[in-house]
Design a protein around this motif. Structure first.
Motif: not given
Length: 372
Positions: A29-32, A159-161, A211-213, A216-217
């Motif tokens: 999982i990558l978020t930025g 993905i669960a939005l 929160s996004p990470a 995303l689990g």
């Protein structure tokens, strides 16, 4: 990965050293957000081992210079400033065909298309990595100027939005414009249009950057900030004399909006972890403990930028000095747009050095719980 404009080069150094020490490590999982979105999407689009992908990211940053990010010529800068000034003094009667910003970032768009292997704006490398199972999801966040919402654009598998106050997620195939929108520093860089709405830097409305990470689990998060954590003694020492220039005010504002929330969100996560730990398993519901390793620079990157200010393109340097960049000892505003090769190389080197200093701790964090 947090934002910070040119300061995101520091993240590259950290990732590079992490990859060298743990070449078999997989990051599903990558978020930025903002410049951190560029780093996340380059990693998500590249193929091969983590070492190969980190080196590809380093190659992108080593090839940067101001002209590859924004137009730096005197005429281009003067034209942008003049258009904005004419609109102000004309009471809005003067209409411009371009958006209002200090610089034009068209060169950055072209650079990203090449670096990300874009095909008509789409990023096929992400789709390939998701199909191969080496990537679960990648997310970048931008701020909608039309609605005031924080919008996280997500591409991934199963993905669960989610939707919360003032922030929501959207499933899509990421494109170059999503990355450009996330990194569009307000007033400095122009807004980007996506499906009829105009978006700017994702850090403006992202009140919970972790929160996004989590949504995303992720169970373990390495969060890389570009904000130096000053001691109480350092924080009590003024960084300027006299009345604050625009550069000082803007630097404080940018830090407050884009970077300080990292610390607040980390504190919230720690508190939630303690609450979950006290709950019996049956009462936890969807709550779960999430381990966090928050990494930040060992040096003030804004103060470091002062050493390279004289090397900026002449026209841009003239303009930034007019904002007072020579009147402050910690130049946070200048560091955002300091895409000087020597400054970027220094940040990458510092990121590597800081990562090595914490490598034993990082190793324990990455180890399975059974062997810690």
């Amino acid at each position: 990965m947090s934002g910070g404009g040119a300061r995101a080069a520091y993240q590259v150094g950290f990732l590079r050293e992490l990859a060298r020490r743990f070449p078999a490590l997989e990051i599903p999982i990558l978020t930025g957000v903002s410049a951190g979105a560029i780093n996340a999407v380059v990693l998500a689009s590249s193929e091969g081992s983590l070492v190969a992908r980190a080196e590809a990211l380093a190659d992108v940053w080593h090839g940067l210079h101001p002209g590859s990010v924004y137009h730096v010529g005197a005429m281009a800068l003067a034209r942008n400033v003049a258009r904005t000034g004419l609109r102000l003094v004309s009471g809005g009667a003067f209409k411009t065909r371009r958006l209002y910003s200090l610089v034009d970032t068209a060169p950055l768009g072209k650079l990203l298309e090449k670096a990300l292997g874009a095909e008509q704006g789409e990023l096929p490398g992400i789709e390939r990595n998701i199909a191969a199972g080496t990537l679960h999801a990648v997310a970048v966040t931008a701020s909608s100027y039309a609605t005031g919402q924080s919008v996280t654009f997500v591409q991934g598998r199963d993905i669960a939005l989610w939707e919360r106050a003032h922030r929501r997620s959207v499933a899509c195939k990421l494109r170059v414009e999503h990355v450009m929108a996330s990194s569009a520093l307000p007033l400095l860089f122009p807004a980007i249009q996506i499906e009829g709405q105009w978006f700017g830097d994702g850090g403006m409305r992202l009140t919970s950057p972790l929160s996004p990470a989590v949504h995303l689990g992720a169970r373990r998060i390495i969060a890389i900030s570009t904000r130096y954590g000053r001691s109480q003694a350092e924080a009590s020492v003024p960084t300027m004399d006299g009345y604050p220039p625009i550069a000082q005010i803007a630097g404080v504002l940018f830090n407050a909006v884009f970077l300080d929330l990292f610390d607040a969100d980390a504190l919230t996560l720690q508190r939630v972890n303690r609450v979950v730990e006290q709950l019996p398993e049956a009462a936890r519901g969807e709550l779960r403990q999430v381990e966090l390793l928050l990494h930040r620079p060992s040096r003030d990157l804004g103060r470091l930028a002062n050493e390279y200010e004289a090397e900026l393109p002449r026209a841009f340097r003239f303009l930034t000095r007019g904002l007072g960049t020579r009147e402050t000892r910690t130049n946070d505003l200048l560091s955002l747009v300091m895409f000087q090769p020597d400054y970027l190389a220094r940040l990458i080197e510092l990121g590597e050095t800081d990562a090595r200093a914490r490598m034993d701790e990082i190793g324990r964090f990455l180890a399975p719980p059974s062997v810690r």
